[in-house]
Design a protein around this motif. Structure first.
Motif, PDB file in Angstrom:
ATOM      1  N   LEU A 262      -4.205   2.299   8.907  1.00 22.82           N
ATOM      2  CA  LEU A 262      -4.214   0.814   8.429  1.00 22.82           C
ATOM      3  C   LEU A 262      -3.236   0.205   8.309  1.00 22.82           C
ATOM      4  O   LEU A 262      -2.594  -1.063   8.462  1.00 22.82           O
TER       5      LEU A 262
ATOM      6  N   ARG B 264       1.165   3.911  -3.146  1.00 26.49           N
ATOM      7  CA  ARG B 264       0.922   5.214  -2.885  1.00 26.49           C
ATOM      8  C   ARG B 264       1.987   6.250  -3.433  1.00 26.49           C
ATOM      9  O   ARG B 264       2.034   7.349  -3.797  1.00 26.49           O
TER      10      ARG B 264
ATOM     11  N   LEU C 162      -5.809   7.029  -2.662  1.00 25.41           N
ATOM     12  CA  LEU C 162      -6.214   6.148  -1.932  1.00 25.41           C
ATOM     13  C   LEU C 162      -7.945   6.560  -1.514  1.00 25.41           C
ATOM     14  O   LEU C 162      -8.000   7.888  -1.235  1.00 25.41           O
TER      15      LEU C 162
ATOM     16  N   TRP D 279      -5.126   6.042   5.951  1.00 28.90           N
ATOM     17  CA  TRP D 279      -4.568   4.971   5.458  1.00 28.90           C
ATOM     18  C   TRP D 279      -2.982   4.601   6.104  1.00 28.90           C
ATOM     19  O   TRP D 279      -2.454   3.621   6.310  1.00 28.90           O
ATOM     20  N   HIS D 280      -2.446   5.612   7.002  1.00 25.89           N
ATOM     21  CA  HIS D 280      -1.402   5.443   7.664  1.00 25.89           C
ATOM     22  C   HIS D 280      -1.922   4.687   8.893  1.00 25.89           C
ATOM     23  O   HIS D 280      -0.877   3.748   9.506  1.00 25.89           O
TER      24      HIS D 280
ATOM     25  N   VAL E 229       0.894  -1.175  -0.040  1.00 23.42           N
ATOM     26  CA  VAL E 229       0.013  -0.056   0.280  1.00 23.42           C
ATOM     27  C   VAL E 229       0.978   1.290  -0.069  1.00 23.42           C
ATOM     28  O   VAL E 229       0.563   2.230  -0.743  1.00 23.42           O
TER      29      VAL E 229
END
Length: 168
Positions: free
Chosen positions: A89, A72, A79, A86-87, A68
């Protein structure tokens, strides 16, 4: 910042990707195994890599977390917006993956026996320890990237603001 392939990549993102790649390589080394020695008869040993049992799920989490970040950084994709960032996750996936790999490796056996002319040992092998260290490094870099991003860890990210009170 580091220049990788003509792109400026944050140190923490680079750390997550390198540790994820290292975890992938280390996953094919001896993860857990057993060995025995019998005086006068010789001995033997056997091992398996980390792609067996439920350590497989931990490895998938580690590889996906690094993937991921790589997507990115290098693919210039945006995303989708989620209830958590996202960081968050990526850090959670790296931490859970590392924990799964560690617990599975330690629960595999870990016993030793030494008698008169015989010995036996089982448990995590050197590749398993390297894999856990790579997972820890990936988790640390992911948490550092999370802290640097300023993302909130709470689940209220996508909720709209409350409407103003109605006038009476």
């Amino acid at each position: 910042m580091a220049n990788v392939g003509g792109r400026e990549v944050g140190t923490n993102d680079l750390g997550v990707m390198v540790a994820g790649a290292a975890a992938l390589v280390f996953s094919f080394l001896p993860y857990v195994g057993a060995s025995y020695q019998v005086k006068g008869f010789g001995g033997g040993s056997a091992h398996i890599n980390a792609w067996h049992g439920w350590a497989f799920l931990g490895l998938l989490l580690l590889v996906v977390a690094a993937g991921v970040v790589a997507a990115r950084v290098f693919a210039d994709i945006t995303l989708p917006t989620l209830p958590v960032g996202w960081h968050v996750l990526v850090a959670a996936a790296a931490a859970l993956g590392t924990l799964m790999v560690l617990v599975r490796g330690l629960s595999w056996g870990g016993s030793e026996f030494e008698g008169v002319g015989t010995s036996y040992s089982s448990g995590m092998r050197w590749g398993g320890y390297l894999l856990v260290l790579a997972g820890i490094a990936e988790t640390v870099f992911a948490v550092l990237a999370l802290r640097a991003s300023g993302e909130s860890v709470s689940f209220d990210r996508g909720t709209p603001d409350a409407p103003p009170p109605a006038a009476i």
